[in-house]
Write an enzyme that holds these catalytic residues in place. Structure first.
Site: not given
Ligand code: NAD
Length: 323
Positions: A156
């Site tokens: 990741y």
């Molecule tokens: P999440 O999994 O809830 O949201 C990601 C969304 O992307 C989901 O709704 C999923 O259906 C969609 N998705 C996944 N694969 C896809 C694809 N192939 N095509 C289209 N849509 C797709 O996760 P989140 O926690 O909301 O994370 C959002 C972003 O923030 C991500 O890029 C994640 O890496 C980043 N992030 C999150 C955190 C955290 O603590 N939650 C920390 C650091 C970075």
């Protein structure tokens, strides 16, 4: 900033994305969400996330996959965005060890396709989600953006760092404006079920022991509203400057995971049982954000303390069918 932007939010049905989309709508922008309702966790939760927004005339949902160039291109065509918030990703450190290919495909290839759509359209500004996980084994907290971040500990982290490097190349070659935002351990309403806040809550309520990965493990837990503030700040910054830079978005107040369990247990009114486990090889001991850069670029200032955030989280989880 004009009165109203058209914003394309990839991954906008997810945890952070749906919170971003709601805030954008509230601020008077129009929003197109592009999301494939990936089954990494229950897609029904994502359906609930978008339920209210779908009632707004300023909101549209397009179901599609960032790995599918044609469907992404047609979403860009029909959304005609002024700015893009790219959040779609496979998230989750430990799951990436089991399924590295999905992480490479969605985070790197999907990320490249988003950059390509921006390039084809003359350089649409992008806020591009990255993660504190890019600060791996060799980084010393509190993390600063000028850390080389060359020691990722998981597929990741490696996929996100690699995507950041591609962003650099695209800005260099095609002058695409991109603000890369590195989020630190986000929690709050609509939180991901695989993350600590959510799974600890379930364990405490069910009377199951929580497995604590390392006694001294610390995380810079950041309430989702503070992340949304940062995303909107970065959006203004990237439109205004048309530059490229990387910004940490975090609370800047790391706490022991042990302390989080105490707070959760107190707020839930149920005693937590804890069993000790080992910190996985894919995880760092401590994360901590230095956010001076985001502060000076766009006034970023996280506001929600962990105590207040846990209170809001527990209040939400009591009314949510998924929690
Ligand atoms: P999440 O999994 O809830 O949201 C990601 C969304 O992307 C989901 O709704 C999923 O259906 C969609 N998705 C996944 N694969 C896809 C694809 N192939 N095509 C289209 N849509 C797709 O996760 P989140 O926690 O909301 O994370 C959002 C972003 O923030 C991500 O890029 C994640 O890496 C980043 N992030 C999150 C955190 C955290 O603590 N939650 C920390 C650091 C970075």
């Amino acid at each position: 900033m004009p009165m109203s932007d058209r914003v394309l939010v990839t991954g906008g049905a997810g945890f952070i994305g749906s919170n971003v989309a709601d805030r954008l709508l509230h601020a008077g922008h129009s929003v197109v969400v592009f999301d494939n309702f990936d089954p990494y966790y229950d897609p029904a939760q994502k359906r609930r996330n978008v339920g209210r927004a779908l009632e707004s005339p300023s909101y549209r949902l397009i179901e599609g996959d960032v790995r599918d160039r044609a469907s992404l291109a047609s979403a860009f065509e029909s959304a005609a965005p002024d700015v893009v918030v790219h959040l779609a990703a496979r998230a989750g450190v430990r799951a990436s060890v089991e399924d590295p290919l999905s992480y490479l495909e969605v985070n790197e290839l999907g990320g490249l396709f988003v950059l390509e759509e921006s390039r084809i359209r003359g350089g649409l500004p992008i806020v591009y989600a990255s993660t504190s996980s890019v600060y791996g084994g060799g980084s010393v907290p509190p993390f600063r953006e000028d850390d080389p971040a060359t020691t990722p500990l998981s597929p990741y982290a490696a996929s996100k760092r690699s995507a950041e490097l591609m962003v650099h190349a695209y800005h260099h070659l095609h002058r695409i404006p991109v603000a890369v935002a590195r989020f630190f351990t986000v929690y709050g309403p609509r939180g991901r079920p695989d993350m600590a806040m959510y799974s600890f809550t379930r364990d405490i309520l069910a009377g199951r022991p929580i497995r604590l990965h390392g006694e001294t493990t610390e995380r810079d837990f950041t309430y989702v509203d503070d992340i949304v503030d940062g995303v909107l700040g970065a959006m203004d910054w990237v439109k205004r400057t048309r530059g490229h830079d990387t910004f940490n978005l975090g609370r800047s107040e790391p706490v022991r995971v042990r302390r989080l369990i105490e707070l959760l247990s107190r707020e839930l009114g149920v005693e937590a049982k804890v069993v000790m486990g080992e910190l996985g090889a894919s995880e760092v001991v401590r994360t901590a954000a230095n956010v001076e850069k985001a502060h000076s670029a766009f006034g970023y200032r996280p506001r929600v303390s962990l105590e207040e955030g846990v209170r809001r989280w527990v209040e939400w989880s009591r009314t949510s069918p998924a929690a």
